[in-house]
Design a protein around this motif. Structure first.
Motif: not given
Length: 198
Positions: A192-196, A129-135, A101-107
């Motif tokens: 979470v895989y993001m749209r371009r 920011a152009g990220k495609r995969l976040v956690l 993952p290129e980024g993560r958030i802890d809820l």
């Protein structure tokens, strides 16, 4: 109209004809006088089984808490049953934990009211920011005391986050949501895989 009486010749003829016939239903012989006639006794149905009810008195406390069964399929099954909207090879790598993952958030530990705006801010910023995969880490949640008629799910955030990700304004930014691989949090986190970003 009067009935005509039979003549002696007609009676003789009738008795000779009647002697040559056989009865369709033969007459049963009468039982001997010393035996009582059999009586038909109606069949009695067995009594229905009594339900196993425990005694209960007014003012007595009800039985202890019983864990209820959740009839809905598990969240992971519902997400897996959804269509794959991204590249299949990338999807396989992602579900096997091979994409980082290129980024993560802890809820984890936040209330629903705190987590929702934080998730919206994080996802929209990640897409811009152009990220495609976040956690997104939600935690597995704790089972609270369920005293109401409607069963409560374990882990309110874990069940609510996928719903939020499929609603506006996040639905336009999100392409795919799947449970994370064990090395990234397992059932307590989501990829979470993001749209371009266009």
């Amino acid at each position: 109209m009067r009935r005509r009486k039979l003549s002696p010749e007609e009676r003789d003829l009738w008795s000779r004809v009647a002697a040559t016939t056989q009865a369709i239903h033969p007459v049963r012989p009468a039982p001997p006088d010393d035996l009582p006639a059999p009586q038909s006794t109606p069949k009695q149905k067995p009594p229905p089984p009594k339900p196993d009810l425990r005694d209960f008195r007014i003012g007595q406390s009800a039985p202890g808490f019983v864990l209820r069964q959740d009839l809905a399929p598990p969240l992971s099954e519902r997400l897996a049953a959804g269509p794959v909207r991204m590249d299949r090879k990338a999807h396989q790598k992602m579900t096997r934990g091979r994409l980082e993952p290129e980024g993560r958030i802890d809820l984890h530990g936040m209330t629903l009211a705190q987590a929702h705006p934080e998730l919206i801010r994080f996802i929209l910023n990640a897409q811009s920011a152009g990220k495609r995969l976040v956690l997104v880490i939600t935690g597995k949640g704790k089972r609270g005391l369920d005293e109401g008629p409607i069963p409560q799910r374990q882990g309110a955030l874990r069940h609510q986050v996928p719903h939020w990700l499929h609603l506006p304004p996040l639905a336009a930014a999100v392409l795919q949501v799947t449970p994370a691989h064990q090395k990234h949090g397992g059932s307590g986190a989501y990829y979470v895989y993001m749209r371009r970003n266009r």
